[in-house]
Design an enzyme around this catalytic site. Structure first.
Site, short mmCIF file in Angstrom:
data_model
loop_
_atom_site.label_atom_id
_atom_site.label_comp_id
_atom_site.label_asym_id
_atom_site.label_seq_id
_atom_site.Cartn_x
_atom_site.Cartn_y
_atom_site.Cartn_z
N LYS A 263 6.52 5.47 0.53
CA LYS A 263 6.07 4.08 0.67
C LYS A 263 7.14 3.31 1.44
O LYS A 263 8.28 3.26 1.02
CB LYS A 263 5.85 3.45 -0.71
CG LYS A 263 5.60 1.93 -0.68
CD LYS A 263 5.35 1.34 -2.08
CE LYS A 263 5.28 -0.18 -2.05
NZ LYS A 263 5.09 -0.79 -3.39
N ASP A 268 8.01 -6.90 0.40
CA ASP A 268 6.78 -7.11 -0.37
C ASP A 268 6.80 -8.50 -1.01
O ASP A 268 7.41 -8.71 -2.05
CB ASP A 268 6.65 -6.03 -1.45
CG ASP A 268 5.38 -6.19 -2.28
OD1 ASP A 268 4.51 -6.98 -1.88
OD2 ASP A 268 5.28 -5.51 -3.33
N LYS A 275 4.06 -13.23 -5.05
CA LYS A 275 4.96 -13.03 -6.20
C LYS A 275 5.69 -14.32 -6.54
O LYS A 275 5.87 -15.17 -5.66
CB LYS A 275 6.01 -11.96 -5.84
CG LYS A 275 5.49 -10.54 -5.75
CD LYS A 275 6.63 -9.59 -5.39
CE LYS A 275 6.15 -8.15 -5.29
NZ LYS A 275 5.68 -7.58 -6.54
N ASP A 345 -1.02 -7.71 -4.12
CA ASP A 345 0.32 -7.25 -4.47
C ASP A 345 0.33 -5.77 -4.87
O ASP A 345 1.38 -5.17 -5.02
CB ASP A 345 0.90 -8.12 -5.59
CG ASP A 345 2.40 -7.99 -5.72
OD1 ASP A 345 3.02 -7.38 -4.82
OD2 ASP A 345 2.96 -8.51 -6.71
N GLU A 347 -0.15 -3.27 -3.06
CA GLU A 347 -0.28 -2.83 -1.66
C GLU A 347 0.24 -1.42 -1.44
O GLU A 347 -0.19 -0.73 -0.51
CB GLU A 347 0.44 -3.81 -0.74
CG GLU A 347 1.95 -3.57 -0.55
CD GLU A 347 2.76 -3.72 -1.83
OE1 GLU A 347 2.27 -4.36 -2.77
OE2 GLU A 347 3.89 -3.18 -1.88
N ARG A 349 -0.15 1.37 -3.06
CA ARG A 349 -1.18 2.41 -3.17
C ARG A 349 -2.12 2.37 -1.97
O ARG A 349 -2.71 3.40 -1.61
CB ARG A 349 -1.92 2.25 -4.50
CG ARG A 349 -2.62 0.93 -4.67
CD ARG A 349 -2.95 0.60 -6.12
NE ARG A 349 -1.78 0.10 -6.86
CZ ARG A 349 -1.80 -0.24 -8.15
NH1 ARG A 349 -2.91 -0.12 -8.85
NH2 ARG A 349 -0.72 -0.68 -8.74
N1 BES Z 1 6.61 -3.21 -5.10
C1 BES Z 1 5.93 -3.61 -6.27
C2 BES Z 1 6.39 -2.88 -7.52
C3 BES Z 1 7.79 -3.17 -7.98
C4 BES Z 1 8.02 -4.13 -8.95
C5 BES Z 1 8.85 -2.45 -7.49
C6 BES Z 1 9.30 -4.36 -9.40
C7 BES Z 1 10.12 -2.69 -7.94
C8 BES Z 1 10.34 -3.64 -8.90
C9 BES Z 1 4.44 -3.32 -6.11
O1 BES Z 1 3.94 -3.44 -4.83
C10 BES Z 1 3.72 -4.34 -6.95
O2 BES Z 1 3.82 -5.49 -6.63
N2 BES Z 1 3.06 -3.87 -7.99
C11 BES Z 1 2.37 -4.73 -8.87
C12 BES Z 1 1.04 -4.11 -9.19
C13 BES Z 1 0.11 -5.02 -9.92
C14 BES Z 1 -0.35 -6.14 -9.02
C15 BES Z 1 -1.05 -4.21 -10.42
C16 BES Z 1 3.22 -4.91 -10.12
O3 BES Z 1 3.85 -3.96 -10.55
O4 BES Z 1 3.28 -6.02 -10.63
ZN ZN Z 2 5.28 -3.11 -3.32
MN MN Z 3 3.39 -5.43 -4.36
#
Ligand code: BES
Ligand code: ZN
Ligand code: MN
Length: 491
Positions: A263, A268, A275, A345, A347, A349
């Site tokens: 990835k 992000d 966020k 968010d 993204e 996947r």
């Molecule tokens: N890049 C984030 C995941 C992440 C969170 C990595 C904290 C490192 C530290 C990912 O893209 C994301 O935002 N995931 C969301 C998914 C949710 C919207 C289902 C998450 O984990 O909140």
């Molecule tokens: Zn991410």
């Molecule tokens: Mn994200």
């Protein structure tokens, strides 16, 4: 870093010429220690200056009877590579501010029943990792950063009986450490430096240095492939996307490759599902999976195992704009499956699913994707172990084993079919998020839908690729795990 092994001459460790001798003392009854060192150790304990407790270390200046002008004692819980590495990290951090250019390191261990020396290739590898960790300094956007350690050479002292395995371990450890350092450097660089284009340039540079075949696809090519999910993430940003293919060919063409998929979200923001502001800066490391693929290729270039490996990196930014994908939008993935984007968010996947479909063309022996995929994985496992997800028992076992051997451990998480129900959508074949509970697992279930053609595993490194706090920064994980996995496949 100049890493060497040395079998001490007639004068023993006491006669070793180095700026410092680091003696890692495992357990409380080190055996067969030469008299000068045994004396210094006993005296230090008697004086109450040193204890056989992990974490303790002692610096002695101009120790009697030693050629080296400095002696550092460092206590280790036992003679395991892991304890050796932890003790070395303590000892090396103490040396950082000193004028030591050349350190010699030895392990004092309890007597082994079988007479086999305690030190082996795993200790040598651990040493290489500890040294690289202690001497890495991020400078690219902070030229004023204080000089790191002056350390230039580390010599690992061993016996004739283990000299060749130690030498092999040092070489492997140095290769892995170089990969870890590259991954750290990439992930530490801010989003305005580490762009998708930058990641592609890093791949090209590795290609030029080691002879890997590199292909870089841009927007047009990716569109032609039908990567609608990947494009759906990238379209909110002005920064051009990159799809990067690296090929390491160490075995005959007939040997099916391992495919590593990273990835590569270089920043992000969450997109339209933006966020919160706090700690959003850390989302520059959302390309940690991509960095670990580059780092593993660096290690492969150094170690040159007989195996074929393909690296795939889907790189773009996730930003909100007038062109960004909106919650509710439906994207058509390269696999043909349509995806309802309930949360922009989620993204990672989306970019991964198209890369996983692309991986089919290599007829892989196995595919492993690596991603800072979910905050839920950080909650589940913290910073110690990466989340491992795979429906394949044997592949999962191999990856867990690689993590243990590399001191870069993972933990297997469940993937029961029932978790998949969370991803039902009324408007597309699949939704990109489920409810909050089990978020790391539903993310893996989403990816699984795109991996029907081969054996597959997923590593969620959201908790392990980055360290918070005062020593904030990238860790270079899971380059050691991945490299061990590839090396074991080569055997
Ligand atoms: N890049 C984030 C995941 C992440 C969170 C990595 C904290 C490192 C530290 C990912 O893209 C994301 O935002 N995931 C969301 C998914 C949710 C919207 C289902 C998450 O984990 O909140
Ligand atoms: Zn991410
Ligand atoms: Mn994200």
């Amino acid at each position: 870093m100049d890493l060497r092994s040395l079998v001490p001459g007639a004068a023993g460790m006491a006669g070793v010429a180095a700026d410092a001798l680091v003696l890692v003392v495992a357990g409380s009854e080190p055996q067969a220690l030469e008299p000068a060192l045994a004396g210094l150790l006993a005296e230090s304990v008697k004086a109450g200056d040193f204890e056989f407790k992990p974490g303790r270390s002692l610096y002695l200046h101009r120790p009697a009877g030693l050629k080296a002008p400095r002696l550092v004692l460092a206590a280790a819980a036992d003679a395991s590579p892991k304890a050796f590495k932890t003790a070395l990290a303590t000892a090396l951090s103490g040396l950082k501010s000193l004028g030591v250019r050349h350190a010699a390191v030895a392990l004092a261990a309890p007597a082994a029943a079988d007479g086999v020396p305690a030190l082996d290739d795993r200790h040598a590898e651990a040493l290489a990792a500890a040294v690289a960790d202690a001497t890495y300094v991020y400078r690219h956007t902070k030229p004023s950063a204080p000089e790191g350690a002056k350390l230039q050479r580390v010599t690992l002292l061993c016996d004739k009986a283990n000299a060749s395995v130690v030498k092999r371990g040092l070489a492997r450890g140095q290769g892995i450490a170089d990969g870890v350092t590259l991954a750290r450097e990439c992930a530490n660089r801010p989003g305005n430096f580490c762009t998708p284009t930058f990641l592609a340039e890093q791949a090209q540079a590795l290609g030029a240095q080691y002879g890997f075949k590199i292909e870089v696809l841009g927007r047009k090519e990716v569109e032609k492939l039908g990567m609608g999910a990947f494009i759906g993430v990238a379209q909110g940003s002005e920064e051009p996307l990159r799809f990067i293919v690296l090929r390491y060919e160490g075995a005959p063409r007939t040997s099916a490759p391992l495919v590593l998929v990273g990835k590569g979200i270089t920043f992000d923001s969450g997109g339209i599902s933006i966020k919160p502001a706090a700690e959003m800066d850390e989302m520059k490391y959302d390309m940690g999976g991509a960095a670990s693929v580059l780092g593993t290729f660096k290690a492969l270039g150094e170690i040159k195992p007989k195996v074929n490996v393909v690296g795939l990196i889907a790189a773009c930014e996730n930003l909100p704009s007038g062109r960004a994908t909106k919650p509710g939008d439906v994207l058509r993935s390269m696999s043909g499956q349509t995806i309802e984007v309930l949360n922009t968010d989620a993204e990672g996947r989306l970019v991964l699913c198209d890369a996983l479909t692309y991986a089919e063309r290599f007829k892989p022996a196995a595919v492993v994707d690596i991603a800072t995929l979910t905050g839920a994985c950080v909650i589940a496992l913290g910073a110690q172990r990466s989340g491992l997800f795979s429906p394949d028992e044997e592949l999962a076992a191999r990856l867990l084993q690689a993590g243990e051997a590399a001191l870069d451990p993972a933990w297997r998480m469940p993937m029961d079919d029932e978790y998949d129900e969370a991803l039902k959508s009324n408007f597309a074949d699949v939704a990109n998020v489920g409810p909050r509970g089990g978020g790391a697992i539903t993310a893996a279930m989403f990816l699984k839908r795109f991996t029907k053609a081969y054996r597959w595993a997923h590593l969620d490194i959201a908790g392990t690729a980055w360290k918070g706090g005062a020593a904030k920064g990238a860790t270079g994980r899971p380059v050691p795990l991945l490299t061990h996995f590839v090396l074991a496949h080569a055997r």
